[in-house]
Design an enzyme around this catalytic site. Structure first.
Site, PDB file in Angstrom:
ATOM      1  CE1 TYR A  51      -0.454  -7.576  -1.890  1.00 33.31           C
ATOM      2  CE2 TYR A  51      -2.540  -7.951  -0.796  1.00 33.31           C
ATOM      3  CZ  TYR A  51      -1.231  -7.516  -0.764  1.00 33.31           C
ATOM      4  OH  TYR A  51      -0.708  -7.040   0.407  1.00 33.31           O
TER       5      TYR A  51
ATOM      6  CE  LYS B 245      -6.146  -6.348   7.723  1.00 31.69           C
ATOM      7  NZ  LYS B 245      -6.780  -6.691   6.471  1.00 31.69           N
TER       8      LYS B 245
ATOM      9  N   GLY C   4      -6.521 -10.211  -6.976  1.00 35.80           N
ATOM     10  CA  GLY C   4      -6.462  -9.670  -5.620  1.00 35.80           C
ATOM     11  C   GLY C   4      -6.123  -8.190  -5.532  1.00 35.80           C
TER      12      GLY C   4
ATOM     13  CB  SER D 289      -0.981  -0.014   1.161  1.00 35.55           C
ATOM     14  OG  SER D 289      -0.369  -0.528   2.314  1.00 35.55           O
TER      15      SER D 289
END
Ligand code: ATR
Length: 495
Positions: free
Chosen positions: A439, A291, A460, A242
């Site tokens: 991904y 998470k 993905g 990201s």
């Protein structure tokens, strides 16, 4: 202003000179690591430095300080003395050098600036101890002080940021992979120099990032005191893709933000969030395996994240931390750009965290879906929670044939297990919609088999890019360029 410095670490004079030329294009100054040159003779120094057109540092690090110098201490000091005689702009002198020698060199330095350096290759001391070290070193009145430590924990970096905030004429950062953030944030905290390597494989210290990478990926030259910091928090955050999507957008949108990886263990999360508060970092993303654990440290959790039971995004608004979930948004949009969800029969393979976000979407859309999982009990619990059906893993072939859309939420096929596939070739269906949440790699065996069998594919990266849109908006209040996110992601997917 932080200056970018590239250490030259070639072993022969010829290669050394070649690297000087390459490094000068990418940096503000270079460090001539004389200790790396095999059989270096002092009479070569004058000829060597004639190749430098910018500022440079002469460093001749002894072995007991992590260097490679083979000669004795007398020879080493005579190289530094010669550098002063030749009016070299900087020399690096280790604090472990004999007291008398340090004083001698500082007395005779004339035009040369002295960087008095201290390296701790094992740990990062407390701020209190680091300040004592700084004051002890500063009593020699060097021009600059260099304090470099090893980060065993992500939280060690904050001792260095505090030190940089409090002290002047300082070069400071942490080594090691957990120290990466300190190398990137040198410019925010005013370290006089940031050391980067010429290219991968030419590092002079553990954790050094290459000149091209730090600029291309982190927009290093635009980092300053005001830059707002965002982090991705994960046990292998360094692999997160990201950063490419977000930093490319910050650059294009001229937003003074930076997004960097925080490699953090579960037991370090609490202190890390405290540090985010103290240092006023803007927030970030959360990835595997934090998470769920991280939610206890936030002040608010939005409703969706509460229902899903996981956060992948957090925002710090004046010390109030809120947790959000944009994973579901990613899954929803990746699917909806290809297909309607109503009147379709959907098979979800897996019942872990990734499946939860997806099941939230499918329930919200009132879809007809079945969860199948290696551990049946987990599929049953998830199906009950989100109004789906469930099935035993041995029914996989039947379920594949019964459904129109098949979604892999398990990690099967993910790097390094690239050759694995959740659906065997002999039972692979034709003409279905196949989505893989994996991904890395983008072309999983599942996707390859789907292509071969005339299926419509959803890779993905689609979900990854879409979930990033929501994150970007939460942190900055602005929409990113989605095309740019996709482009940045695809360019770096194989790294
Ligand atoms: P994530 O948060 O990424 O979804 P997770 O919560 O650990 O990760 O869930 C991983 C999912 O992949 C689980 O459904 C797991 O099945 P189990 O519940 O039986 O553990 C599934 N999974 C992982 N490896 C698998 C394998 N080799 N074959 C089948 N399912 C697998």
């Amino acid at each position: 202003m932080t200056r970018i410095c590239i250490p030259i670490v070639a072993e022969t004079i010829d290669n050394f000179i070649k690297d000087i030329k390459k490094a000068e294009i990418l940096s503000d100054l270079i460090e001539l690591r004389i200790d790396y040159i095999k059989d270096f003779k002092i009479d070569k120094l004058e000829k060597l430095i004639k190749n430098c057109t910018k500022d440079f540092i002469i460093t001749c690090r002894p072995k007991n300080n992590g260097g490679k110098f083979e000669g004795n201490e007398k020879e080493r000091i005579s190289i530094l003395e010669k550098a002063i005689d030749l009016e070299c702009p900087f020399i690096d002198l280790e604090i472990e050098t004999e007291n008398k020698t340090i004083l001698n060199l500082i007395n005779k330095k004339q035009k040369t600036k002295i960087i008095l350096s201290y390296h701790d290759f094992k740990k990062t001391n407390s701020l209190k101890k680091l300040k004592i070290k700084y004051d002890e070193m500063n009593s020699y009145f060097p021009d600059f002080l260099k304090i470099v430590t090893y980060a065993n924990s992500i939280n060690d970096n904050f001792n260095i940021f505090s030190l940089l905030n409090e002290k002047s004429n300082l070069i400071s950062f942490c080594m090691g992979i957990r120290g990466h953030i300190s190398r990137i944030l040198t410019a925010k905290y005013g370290s006089y120099i940031s050391y980067v390597c010429l290219e991968e494989g030419k590092e002079s210290a553990d954790g050094q990032i290459s000149a091209k990478y730090i600029e291309d990926v982190y927009n290093f030259s635009s980092i300053n005191k005001e830059t707002k910091v965002l982090g991705v928090l994960g046990s292998v955050a360094e692999n997160s893709k990201s950063k490419f999507m977000h930093n490319a957008n910050f650059k294009k949108k001229k937003l003074n933000f930076i997004y960097i990886p925080f490699k953090v263990r579960k037991e370090e999360l609490k202190e890390l969030i405290k540090n985010f508060k103290i240092f006023e970092f803007r927030g970030g993303a959360v990835t595997i395996p934090h998470k769920e654990d991280i939610m206890q440290y936030f002040n608010n959790i939005d409703n969706t994240a509460k229902i899903i039971g996981a956060t992948n995004t957090f925002v710090n608004d004046n010390s109030i931390f809120s947790g959000h979930n944009t994973d579901y948004y990613g899954a929803e949009h990746a699917l909806k750009e290809i297909t309607k969800l109503k009147d379709k029969k959907i098979l979800v393979i897996g019942a872990g965290g990734a499946a939860r976000s997806l099941c939230y979407v499918l329930n919200k859309e009132k879809s007809n879906f079945t969860i199948i999982n290696r551990t049946y009990e987990k599929a049953k619990l998830l199906a009950d929670e989100f109004n789906g059906s469930c099935s035993k893993f041995k029914e996989l072939k039947k379920e594949i044939n019964n459904n129109d859309i098949i979604i892999n939420t398990t990690s099967v096929g993910m790097n390094p297990n690239n050759n694995e596939c959740i659906i065997e070739e002999k039972i692979f269906p034709k003409n279905k919609i196949i989505m893989d949440m994996v991904y890395n790699p983008i072309e999983t065996v599942l996707i390859k088999l789907a292509n071969k069998n005339n299926c419509t594919i959803i890779t993905g990266d689609r979900m990854l890019a879409y979930q990033a849109i929501g994150q970007f908006k939460l942190w900055t209040g602005v929409d990113p360029y989605f095309d740019l996110m996709q482009k940045a992601l695809l360019e770096h997917l194989d790294e």
